[in-house]
Design a protein around this motif. Structure first.
Motif, short mmCIF file in Angstrom:
data_model
loop_
_atom_site.label_atom_id
_atom_site.label_comp_id
_atom_site.label_asym_id
_atom_site.label_seq_id
_atom_site.Cartn_x
_atom_site.Cartn_y
_atom_site.Cartn_z
N UNK A 191 1.12 -0.72 0.14
CA UNK A 191 0.18 -0.39 -0.27
C UNK A 191 0.42 2.08 -0.19
N UNK A 192 1.68 1.07 0.75
CA UNK A 192 3.07 2.36 0.95
C UNK A 192 3.21 2.55 -0.75
N UNK A 193 4.13 1.51 -1.16
CA UNK A 193 4.56 1.65 -2.65
C UNK A 193 3.61 2.27 -3.61
N UNK A 194 2.35 2.12 -3.43
CA UNK A 194 0.72 2.68 -4.11
C UNK A 194 1.07 3.78 -4.11
N UNK A 238 3.98 5.84 -5.36
CA UNK A 238 4.05 6.32 -6.65
C UNK A 238 3.60 6.87 -7.30
N UNK A 239 1.88 6.82 -6.37
CA UNK A 239 1.12 8.76 -6.83
C UNK A 239 1.53 9.78 -6.75
N UNK A 260 3.14 12.32 -9.86
CA UNK A 260 2.56 13.48 -9.95
C UNK A 260 3.17 14.74 -9.46
N UNK A 261 4.43 15.08 -8.59
CA UNK A 261 5.28 15.50 -8.46
C UNK A 261 6.63 15.99 -9.88
N UNK A 305 13.00 6.29 -6.83
CA UNK A 305 12.36 6.97 -6.29
C UNK A 305 11.63 5.77 -4.97
N UNK A 306 10.53 5.07 -5.88
CA UNK A 306 9.86 4.06 -5.46
C UNK A 306 10.35 3.06 -5.15
#
Length: 328
Positions: free
Chosen positions: A61-64, A67-68, A72-73, A111-112
């Motif tokens: 869940x933290x990975x998802x 990623x979002x 975005x940034x 990053x992710x």
């Protein structure tokens, strides 16, 4: 010519961030994950049937969410969330905001996915150490031997990575390298400060009249900034409480025993393991719930599900407590 050269040198010096800025933005995101993890644990302990999946699937869940957020940034600001928070951007040669093509996707994956894989490998190494500490010897298949070899090699790989990162930071401090982080070097980008033109490019995106979508995105960015400060406060609060020996507010009360264990015609006989249904051997209790099982039964269950079989409270192998009965 000399004046032009001096102007370019001073402009490059103003654009280049200091080592304190780049390390501060790294510590910002490093503090968010433990705070979110603690919040998921509090929810899971308060209502295991409803929120237990937040603890068991926290990494995914933290990975998802990561990623979002980072996509975005990176798409709009040309930087990660923490880099944009400190007024930094990612550049590769030209000026201005925005990452294009492979650099954006490479930055997003590094990053992710890199922290996610590192967390998974650390957890695998911890499980391997638990098996050694608890003297558990599982069947030695080919995959198991490969897993043990990878777990044994991981500390050396981690030490080599930290040595590389330290050398990269030293080179960055002395001006011999353009980046302080090996992940930035792998992404083929470097960090620079936002200039006045960048701020003018970003400002209309969040304040353009008649565009509610852009306004909502700007509000989301501001909310995330405030949320990060709140999460860092929570992380400091609970770490201070644990360090000073104060009982954590998240410590769950002892759950009542299930109805079928309180006696009656359907109650199991004394000494029976709730998992296998046989007489307990090598009795072991869970410190999170107090229930007693066979050691091998509860170790295998907790390792696979990370919760108590009866109460559903989040549990790890280190919560197993050996019981030395007089008759054993």
């Amino acid at each position: 010519m000399a004046e032009a050269g001096a102007h370019l040198t001073s402009a490059a010096a103003r654009e280049r961030p200091s080592i304190f800025e780049v390390l501060a933005q790294e510590s910002l995101m490093a503090a968010v994950r433990p705070a979110l993890r603690h919040g998921a644990k509090v929810l899971a302990e308060s209502d295991p049937p409803r929120f237990g999946f937040l603890w068991r699937r926290f990494d995914e869940l933290h990975l998802l969410l990561d990623l979002l957020l980072q996509h975005h940034f990176l798409s709009r600001c040309g930087a990660s969330f923490s880099e944009n928070f400190y007024g930094l951007k990612r550049v590769w040669g030209g000026r201005g905001l925005g990452l294009r093509g492979g650099r954006r996707w490479r930055s997003l994956l590094l990053l992710c996915l890199a922290p996610y894989l590192r967390a998974k490998l650390d957890a695998a190494l911890a499980r391997q150490r638990d098996e050694e500490d608890f003297s558990i010897r599982l069947e030695q298949s080919g995959g198991r031997r490969l897993y043990r070899a990878a777990a044994a090699a991981w500390p050396y790989a981690g030490a080599a990575w930290r040595a590389w990162a330290f050398c990269q930071q030293l080179l960055f401090v002395f001006g011999a390298a353009g980046t302080h982080d090996p992940l930035l070097w792998l992404a083929r980008v470097r960090l620079a400060r936002l200039d006045a033109q960048d701020l003018r490019d970003v400002a209309p995106r969040g304040s353009r009249p008649g565009n509610p979508a852009e306004g909502s995105l700007a509000s989301l960015s501001a909310s995330l900034s405030l949320g990060v400060f709140f999460l860092r406060f929570l992380e400091w609060w609970y770490s201070s409480a644990d360090r000073d020996g104060v009982k954590s507010l998240a410590a769950p009360p002892a759950p009542p025993p299930p109805l079928h264990l309180q006696g009656g015609p359907d109650a199991p006989p004394p000494g029976e393991c709730p998992l296998c249904g046989g007489r307990r051997s090598n009795a072991t209790a869970l410190s999170t719930s107090g229930f007693v099982f066979c050691y091998r039964c509860v170790f295998a269950y907790v390792k696979a599900n990370r919760r108590c079989p009866l109460s559903g409270v989040p549990t790890e192998p280190q919560h197993l407590v050996k019981i030395y009965c007089p008759e054993s």
